[in-house]
Design a protein around this motif. Structure first.
Motif, PDB file in Angstrom:
ATOM      1  N   GLY A  42     -26.930   4.193  10.055  1.00  0.00           N
ATOM      2  CA  GLY A  42     -28.032   3.393   9.535  1.00  0.00           C
ATOM      3  C   GLY A  42     -27.646   2.210   8.670  1.00  0.00           C
ATOM      4  N   ARG A  43     -26.373   1.902   8.569  1.00  0.00           N
ATOM      5  CA  ARG A  43     -25.988   0.740   7.764  1.00  0.00           C
ATOM      6  C   ARG A  43     -24.646   0.199   8.241  1.00  0.00           C
ATOM      7  NH1 ARG A  43     -24.077   3.059   1.891  1.00  0.00           N
ATOM      8  NH2 ARG A  43     -23.334   5.119   2.566  1.00  0.00           N
ATOM      9  N   PRO A  44     -24.324  -1.069   7.907  1.00  0.00           N
ATOM     10  CA  PRO A  44     -23.045  -1.655   8.316  1.00  0.00           C
ATOM     11  C   PRO A  44     -21.884  -0.872   7.711  1.00  0.00           C
ATOM     12  CG  PRO A  44     -24.549  -3.350   7.534  1.00  0.00           C
ATOM     13  CD  PRO A  44     -25.168  -2.043   7.182  1.00  0.00           C
ATOM     14  N   ILE A  45     -20.810  -0.727   8.478  1.00  0.00           N
ATOM     15  CA  ILE A  45     -19.700   0.092   7.989  1.00  0.00           C
ATOM     16  C   ILE A  45     -19.003  -0.554   6.796  1.00  0.00           C
ATOM     17  CG2 ILE A  45     -19.357   1.193  10.231  1.00  0.00           C
ATOM     18  CD1 ILE A  45     -16.878  -0.580  10.599  1.00  0.00           C
ATOM     19  N   VAL A  46     -19.206  -1.869   6.580  1.00  0.00           N
ATOM     20  CA  VAL A  46     -18.609  -2.495   5.410  1.00  0.00           C
ATOM     21  C   VAL A  46     -19.168  -1.896   4.128  1.00  0.00           C
ATOM     22  CG1 VAL A  46     -20.293  -4.376   5.139  1.00  0.00           C
ATOM     23  CG2 VAL A  46     -17.887  -4.743   4.475  1.00  0.00           C
ATOM     24  N   ALA A  47     -20.337  -1.260   4.212  1.00  0.00           N
ATOM     25  CA  ALA A  47     -20.950  -0.652   3.034  1.00  0.00           C
ATOM     26  C   ALA A  47     -20.302   0.674   2.651  1.00  0.00           C
ATOM     27  CB  ALA A  47     -22.446  -0.436   3.266  1.00  0.00           C
ATOM     28  N   PHE A  48     -19.476   1.211   3.546  1.00  0.00           N
ATOM     29  CA  PHE A  48     -18.798   2.466   3.245  1.00  0.00           C
ATOM     30  C   PHE A  48     -17.514   2.185   2.477  1.00  0.00           C
ATOM     31  CE2 PHE A  48     -21.332   3.462   7.012  1.00  0.00           C
ATOM     32  CZ  PHE A  48     -22.053   4.549   6.529  1.00  0.00           C
ATOM     33  N   GLN A  49     -17.303   2.961   1.423  1.00  0.00           N
ATOM     34  CA  GLN A  49     -16.181   2.694   0.542  1.00  0.00           C
ATOM     35  C   GLN A  49     -14.832   2.798   1.259  1.00  0.00           C
ATOM     36  OE1 GLN A  49     -15.202   5.270  -3.015  1.00  0.00           O
ATOM     37  NE2 GLN A  49     -16.148   3.540  -4.095  1.00  0.00           N
ATOM     38  N   SER A  50     -14.729   3.689   2.230  1.00  0.00           N
ATOM     39  CA  SER A  50     -13.463   3.852   2.942  1.00  0.00           C
ATOM     40  C   SER A  50     -13.076   2.564   3.674  1.00  0.00           C
ATOM     41  CB  SER A  50     -13.554   5.009   3.937  1.00  0.00           C
ATOM     42  OG  SER A  50     -14.598   4.780   4.878  1.00  0.00           O
ATOM     43  N   ILE A  51     -14.062   1.877   4.238  1.00  0.00           N
ATOM     44  CA  ILE A  51     -13.812   0.603   4.913  1.00  0.00           C
ATOM     45  C   ILE A  51     -13.588  -0.502   3.885  1.00  0.00           C
ATOM     46  CG2 ILE A  51     -14.733  -1.110   6.505  1.00  0.00           C
ATOM     47  CD1 ILE A  51     -14.051   1.557   7.808  1.00  0.00           C
ATOM     48  N   GLU A  52     -14.418  -0.505   2.862  1.00  0.00           N
ATOM     49  CA  GLU A  52     -14.312  -1.529   1.818  1.00  0.00           C
ATOM     50  C   GLU A  52     -12.937  -1.513   1.164  1.00  0.00           C
ATOM     51  OE1 GLU A  52     -17.322  -2.989  -1.624  1.00  0.00           O
ATOM     52  OE2 GLU A  52     -16.611  -0.912  -1.815  1.00  0.00           O
ATOM     53  N   PHE A  53     -12.413  -0.312   0.905  1.00  0.00           N
ATOM     54  CA  PHE A  53     -11.106  -0.207   0.259  1.00  0.00           C
ATOM     55  C   PHE A  53      -9.996  -0.697   1.187  1.00  0.00           C
ATOM     56  CE2 PHE A  53     -11.794   3.137  -3.336  1.00  0.00           C
ATOM     57  CZ  PHE A  53     -12.730   2.302  -3.914  1.00  0.00           C
ATOM     58  N   MET A  54     -10.117  -0.431   2.479  1.00  0.00           N
ATOM     59  CA  MET A  54      -9.116  -0.956   3.415  1.00  0.00           C
ATOM     60  C   MET A  54      -9.125  -2.481   3.397  1.00  0.00           C
ATOM     61  SD  MET A  54      -8.744   1.399   6.832  1.00  0.00           S
ATOM     62  CE  MET A  54     -10.448   1.822   7.148  1.00  0.00           C
ATOM     63  N   LEU A  55     -10.302  -3.057   3.460  1.00  0.00           N
ATOM     64  CA  LEU A  55     -10.414  -4.516   3.427  1.00  0.00           C
ATOM     65  C   LEU A  55      -9.871  -5.084   2.118  1.00  0.00           C
ATOM     66  CD1 LEU A  55     -13.970  -4.845   4.988  1.00  0.00           C
ATOM     67  CD2 LEU A  55     -11.865  -5.775   5.981  1.00  0.00           C
ATOM     68  N   ALA A  56     -10.132  -4.390   1.013  1.00  0.00           N
ATOM     69  CA  ALA A  56      -9.634  -4.853  -0.286  1.00  0.00           C
ATOM     70  C   ALA A  56      -8.107  -4.847  -0.317  1.00  0.00           C
ATOM     71  CB  ALA A  56     -10.190  -3.964  -1.399  1.00  0.00           C
ATOM     72  N   ASP A  57      -7.515  -3.772   0.181  1.00  0.00           N
ATOM     73  CA  ASP A  57      -6.049  -3.710   0.223  1.00  0.00           C
ATOM     74  C   ASP A  57      -5.480  -4.808   1.112  1.00  0.00           C
ATOM     75  OD1 ASP A  57      -5.882  -1.569  -1.489  1.00  0.00           O
ATOM     76  OD2 ASP A  57      -5.727  -0.055   0.096  1.00  0.00           O
ATOM     77  N   MET A  58      -6.111  -5.044   2.267  1.00  0.00           N
ATOM     78  CA  MET A  58      -5.645  -6.088   3.183  1.00  0.00           C
ATOM     79  C   MET A  58      -5.671  -7.450   2.503  1.00  0.00           C
ATOM     80  SD  MET A  58      -7.800  -4.620   6.422  1.00  0.00           S
ATOM     81  CE  MET A  58      -7.530  -5.933   7.629  1.00  0.00           C
ATOM     82  N   ALA A  59      -6.772  -7.757   1.829  1.00  0.00           N
ATOM     83  CA  ALA A  59      -6.918  -9.064   1.183  1.00  0.00           C
ATOM     84  C   ALA A  59      -5.922  -9.243   0.042  1.00  0.00           C
ATOM     85  CB  ALA A  59      -8.342  -9.235   0.672  1.00  0.00           C
ATOM     86  N   ALA A  60      -5.744  -8.193  -0.771  1.00  0.00           N
ATOM     87  CA  ALA A  60      -4.837  -8.297  -1.914  1.00  0.00           C
ATOM     88  C   ALA A  60      -3.387  -8.454  -1.459  1.00  0.00           C
ATOM     89  CB  ALA A  60      -4.982  -7.062  -2.808  1.00  0.00           C
ATOM     90  N   GLU A  61      -2.988  -7.689  -0.454  1.00  0.00           N
ATOM     91  CA  GLU A  61      -1.610  -7.799   0.047  1.00  0.00           C
ATOM     92  C   GLU A  61      -1.361  -9.152   0.699  1.00  0.00           C
ATOM     93  OE1 GLU A  61       0.830  -4.450   1.410  1.00  0.00           O
ATOM     94  OE2 GLU A  61      -1.080  -3.491   1.903  1.00  0.00           O
ATOM     95  N   LEU A  62      -2.355  -9.650   1.403  1.00  0.00           N
ATOM     96  CA  LEU A  62      -2.227 -10.964   2.025  1.00  0.00           C
ATOM     97  C   LEU A  62      -2.055 -12.050   0.959  1.00  0.00           C
ATOM     98  CD1 LEU A  62      -2.306 -12.978   4.341  1.00  0.00           C
ATOM     99  CD2 LEU A  62      -4.806 -12.800   4.335  1.00  0.00           C
ATOM    100  N   MET A  63      -2.826 -11.942  -0.106  1.00  0.00           N
ATOM    101  CA  MET A  63      -2.724 -12.917  -1.191  1.00  0.00           C
ATOM    102  C   MET A  63      -1.313 -12.929  -1.779  1.00  0.00           C
ATOM    103  SD  MET A  63      -4.882 -12.997  -4.745  1.00  0.00           S
ATOM    104  CE  MET A  63      -4.538 -14.215  -6.014  1.00  0.00           C
ATOM    105  N   ALA A  64      -0.747 -11.741  -1.981  1.00  0.00           N
ATOM    106  CA  ALA A  64       0.595 -11.651  -2.555  1.00  0.00           C
ATOM    107  C   ALA A  64       1.644 -12.243  -1.618  1.00  0.00           C
ATOM    108  CB  ALA A  64       0.925 -10.189  -2.865  1.00  0.00           C
ATOM    109  N   ALA A  65       1.561 -11.896  -0.333  1.00  0.00           N
ATOM    110  CA  ALA A  65       2.537 -12.395   0.636  1.00  0.00           C
ATOM    111  C   ALA A  65       2.455 -13.917   0.768  1.00  0.00           C
ATOM    112  CB  ALA A  65       2.318 -11.726   1.990  1.00  0.00           C
ATOM    113  N   LYS A  66       1.228 -14.432   0.806  1.00  0.00           N
ATOM    114  CA  LYS A  66       1.057 -15.875   0.949  1.00  0.00           C
ATOM    115  C   LYS A  66       1.584 -16.614  -0.270  1.00  0.00           C
ATOM    116  CE  LYS A  66      -2.361 -19.371   2.200  1.00  0.00           C
ATOM    117  NZ  LYS A  66      -3.607 -19.607   2.957  1.00  0.00           N
ATOM    118  N   SER A  67       1.379 -16.067  -1.447  1.00  0.00           N
ATOM    119  CA  SER A  67       1.888 -16.698  -2.671  1.00  0.00           C
ATOM    120  C   SER A  67       3.405 -16.787  -2.625  1.00  0.00           C
ATOM    121  CB  SER A  67       1.443 -15.903  -3.897  1.00  0.00           C
ATOM    122  OG  SER A  67       0.035 -15.862  -3.995  1.00  0.00           O
TER     123      SER A  67
END
Length: 391
Positions: free
Chosen positions: A269-294
């Motif tokens: 009944g809702r987008p999977i981005v609203a689930f914390q398990s998905i949100e945390f994966m996306l957060a880790d992906m974004a943070a690691e990408l930021m570090a590598a790009k820097s």
């Protein structure tokens, strides 16, 4: 300290992104279906490279290149890395050791290669020589006023479209006399042994070539006898930095695709981005990408300014390749997981990236070799290259 890109750099970055979106990405499905491009598509893409001015971005204008510095090349290659099928290899970048060629060699090899009239392939790896180039068994032996070259080279990337090789051999079998020879692919004695199939889809191939009694003259020696290790190391340094750039670009696309999918995919009944398990994966992906790009931008900037000595730059680019390629592996694994069953379909970019990014932890020096380089830097010169800050 100003970390902002200049207006020129931002425009170059935008132009490289447009080239990727308008020229390379539309070829992805064909490349996957055909395991390469048709002759017509390759010809159109090659002309587009010239039209956009992205041929030979790593060589000087007087040699037919675009004259971009190393940091600008990072900005460009990062955007090209977003394309699957290794379509980033369609824009040709003649091997950087060719800059050490004589003027006659430049007229015969480098300048035509910069214009797209010729194409090179670097031939180093052998069946028993991978991470340790000193184990190369290919030899060059003096015979009269020339040389006779013998050996077999594996994983010659883009060898199927090349018309000459930069061939790394040992003169008289002596590793201390490593030398690079320029060898035409149609020279008598050059033989295509076979073209192996690989895990990834790649726009070109990685054939195995044999060199059996190939005769070359002194005019085919690049940089001088015994300069092979230095030239090949310079090539590795550039390639490792560009692998870092392309894996960062691929990671960025994986994050974008995963976020888009998670926003529109609904379960319970809702987008999977609203689930914390998905949100945390996306957060880790974004943070690691930021570090590598820097990290990538820092080292690219240092290389462009000449702030790092040759040995230090070798150590820094090893760290870039290690971190960026391994970060990309973790990011694309999460991207496939977020996409679920769709992420396992070859029609999906994240599936193709999953297969294609795996090799970045292997070629141009495995992750383990990069750790050895970093460890050697720490033992010999301490941690300043990694823990300090340029300037």
């Amino acid at each position: 300290m100003d970390l902002r890109l200049t207006d020129d750099d931002r425009e170059l970055q935008r132009r490289a992104r447009r080239f990727t979106d308008e020229v390379l990405v539309p070829l992805e499905d064909e490349c996957e279906e055909l395991d390469g491009l048709s002759t017509q598509s390759h010809a159109r893409a090659k002309q587009a490279v010239l039209d956009w001015g992205f041929n030979a971005i790593n060589h000087a204008p007087e040699d037919g290149g675009q004259g971009y510095d190393v940091f600008q090349q990072v900005l460009i290659e990062e955007q090209w890395g977003r394309a699957t099928g290794a379509l980033w290899d369609v824009p040709w970048r003649p091997a950087i050791p060719l800059a050490h060629a004589t003027d006659d060699q430049k007229d015969r090899f480098l300048r035509p290669a910069c214009r797209g009239e010729r194409r090179d392939a670097y031939a180093i790896t052998e069946e028993a020589a991978g991470s340790d180039p000193s184990m190369v068994e290919s030899t060059a032996v003096r015979d009269g006023d020339g040389w006779v070259v013998d050996g077999v080279k594996w994983h010659v990337t883009s060898g199927d479209v090349a018309d000459f090789f930069l061939l790394h051999v040992h003169v008289d079998g002596d590793p201390s006399r490593a030398t690079v020879f320029l060898v035409d692919v149609d020279s008598p004695g050059v033989e295509l042994v076979r073209t192996p199939r690989y895990m990834h889809t790649f726009v070109f191939e990685h054939p195995i070539f044999a060199f059996r009694g190939v005769r070359v003259g002194d005019d085919r020696i690049l940089g001088g006898i015994g300069r092979g290790n230095d030239l090949t190391r310079d090539w590795f340094v550039e390639e490792r930095l560009m692998i870092g750039a392309r894996t960062v670009g691929a990671s960025a696309r994986a994050v974008e695709l995963s976020l888009q999918f998670a926003k529109r995919r609904e379960q319970f009944g809702r987008p999977i981005v609203a689930f914390q398990s998905i949100e945390f994966m996306l957060a880790d992906m974004a943070a690691e990408l930021m570090a590598a790009k820097s990290m990538l931008y820092r080292v690219g900037w240092q290389a462009a300014r000449g702030d790092a000595a040759r040995k230090e730059l070798h150590a820094l680019t090893s760290a870039v390749k290690l971190v960026c390629s391994e970060t990309a592996g973790r990011i694309i694994d999460k991207a496939v997981q977020i996409h679920g069953g769709r992420g396992y379909m070859r029609e999906q970019p994240v599936e193709r990236l999953y297969r294609e990014l795996r090799v970045d932890r292997i070629w141009e020096g495995t992750s383990e070799i990069q750790r050895l380089v970093i460890g050697n830097e720490l033992r010999k010169r301490g941690p300043d290259a990694y823990t300090g800050w340029p300037g």
